[in-house]
Design a protein around this motif. Structure first.
Motif, PDB file in Angstrom:
ATOM      1  N   LYS A 185      68.008   8.171  40.728  1.00 49.04           N
ATOM      2  CA  LYS A 185      67.968   7.360  41.959  1.00 49.04           C
ATOM      3  C   LYS A 185      66.922   7.882  42.935  1.00 49.04           C
ATOM      4  O   LYS A 185      66.175   7.098  43.533  1.00 49.04           O
ATOM      5  CB  LYS A 185      69.348   7.363  42.633  1.00 49.04           C
ATOM      6  CG  LYS A 185      70.398   6.532  41.931  1.00 49.04           C
ATOM      7  CD  LYS A 185      71.735   6.667  42.665  1.00 49.04           C
ATOM      8  CE  LYS A 185      72.856   6.102  41.814  1.00 49.04           C
ATOM      9  NZ  LYS A 185      74.186   6.426  42.364  1.00 49.04           N
ATOM     10  N   ILE A 186      66.863   9.185  43.108  1.00 47.62           N
ATOM     11  CA  ILE A 186      65.916   9.793  44.051  1.00 47.62           C
ATOM     12  C   ILE A 186      64.473   9.499  43.632  1.00 47.62           C
ATOM     13  O   ILE A 186      63.645   9.102  44.459  1.00 47.62           O
ATOM     14  CB  ILE A 186      66.161  11.316  44.166  1.00 47.62           C
ATOM     15  CG1 ILE A 186      67.512  11.579  44.846  1.00 47.62           C
ATOM     16  CG2 ILE A 186      65.021  12.008  44.913  1.00 47.62           C
ATOM     17  CD1 ILE A 186      68.007  13.015  44.741  1.00 47.62           C
ATOM     18  N   THR A 188      63.399   7.124  41.598  1.00 46.53           N
ATOM     19  CA  THR A 188      63.158   5.676  41.631  1.00 46.53           C
ATOM     20  C   THR A 188      62.801   5.234  43.053  1.00 46.53           C
ATOM     21  O   THR A 188      61.904   4.416  43.234  1.00 46.53           O
ATOM     22  CB  THR A 188      64.399   4.905  41.112  1.00 46.53           C
ATOM     23  OG1 THR A 188      64.682   5.376  39.790  1.00 46.53           O
ATOM     24  CG2 THR A 188      64.135   3.424  41.066  1.00 46.53           C
ATOM     25  N   LYS A 189      63.460   5.795  44.045  1.00 50.45           N
ATOM     26  CA  LYS A 189      63.163   5.447  45.447  1.00 50.45           C
ATOM     27  C   LYS A 189      61.744   5.858  45.840  1.00 50.45           C
ATOM     28  O   LYS A 189      61.100   5.199  46.647  1.00 50.45           O
ATOM     29  CB  LYS A 189      64.166   6.113  46.388  1.00 50.45           C
ATOM     30  CG  LYS A 189      65.506   5.420  46.441  1.00 50.45           C
ATOM     31  CD  LYS A 189      66.442   6.129  47.418  1.00 50.45           C
ATOM     32  CE  LYS A 189      67.841   5.534  47.330  1.00 50.45           C
ATOM     33  NZ  LYS A 189      68.825   6.324  48.099  1.00 50.45           N
ATOM     34  N   LYS A 190      61.261   6.971  45.256  1.00 49.51           N
ATOM     35  CA  LYS A 190      59.910   7.472  45.568  1.00 49.51           C
ATOM     36  C   LYS A 190      58.824   6.510  45.118  1.00 49.51           C
ATOM     37  O   LYS A 190      57.792   6.409  45.736  1.00 49.51           O
ATOM     38  CB  LYS A 190      59.679   8.828  44.908  1.00 49.51           C
ATOM     39  CG  LYS A 190      60.230  10.001  45.673  1.00 49.51           C
ATOM     40  CD  LYS A 190      60.062  11.302  44.927  1.00 49.51           C
ATOM     41  CE  LYS A 190      58.628  11.682  44.637  1.00 49.51           C
ATOM     42  NZ  LYS A 190      58.502  12.981  43.954  1.00 49.51           N
TER      43      LYS A 190
END
Length: 191
Positions: A185-186, A188-190
């Motif tokens: 998730k982290i 992917t957000k980047k």
């Protein structure tokens, strides 16, 4: 089987002979996989000779990088076949160690429980708190060895890898799946 002596020998060889640009695939990684294999094996009820074979494979699994990156698992087996007889391993035990090592070849395809454990141990960091530290080490290695050009490219590769990866053992799933999903998730957000 003298597991700790055999492990100490190959760790020393890796520390002395491995090119310095292997920031990730080095003696620290071998020790990390050894520790993870021991933890997963305990959770999976592995004891005795099977545990000794697994832990030996963990020590030796990436020692083939001493011969180069390409097909390093075969090189790791070469090291096992050359050095393990000096530590009381029979030819049958060495072939079992090599079978475990070969399970780590990407894409991972273990065909027995010990192979599943070493695969999970090899990628244990995907779900751990030190994921981003180790990921950065792997990135700096791949910049040199695979001509990786940017962190964005690396992040995209990691997302693809994390999405396709799965742990094999119930122990690894229990210990690491949630953390791995958080890391995905982290990243992917980047991007």
């Amino acid at each position: 089987m003298q597991v700790e002596q055999a492990g100490g020998f190959i760790l020393d060889k890796i520390k002395k002979e491995l090119p310095k640009h292997f920031h990730y695939h080095n003696a620290d990684h071998a020790l990390d996989v050894y520790t993870a294999a021991k933890q997963i094996a305990a959770g999976e009820g592995i004891i005795g000779d099977e545990l000794e074979l697994l832990l030996t494979a963990a020590y030796y699994h990436d020692s083939g990088f001493l011969f180069g990156q390409v097909n390093h698992e075969a090189g790791s087996c070469k090291n096992a076949r050359q050095h393990l007889p000096d530590f009381g391993y029979t030819s049958d035990e060495i072939e079992q160690v090599c079978d475990i090592i070969m399970a780590t070849k990407m894409p991972q395809n273990p065909h027995n429980h010990l192979g599943q454990i070493i695969c999970d141990a090899d990628l244990d960091y995907l779900g751990r708190n030190d994921f981003f530290i180790l990921s950065k080490r792997l990135f700096s290695e791949l910049v040199i060895t695979d001509h990786l050009e940017s962190e964005l490219e690396w992040d995209r590769q990691q997302v693809k890898f994390l999405q396709s990866h799965h742990y094999f053992t119930q122990t690894a799933l229990r210990l690491r799946a949630e953390g791995k999903n958080e890391h995905l998730k982290i990243i992917t957000k980047k991007i």
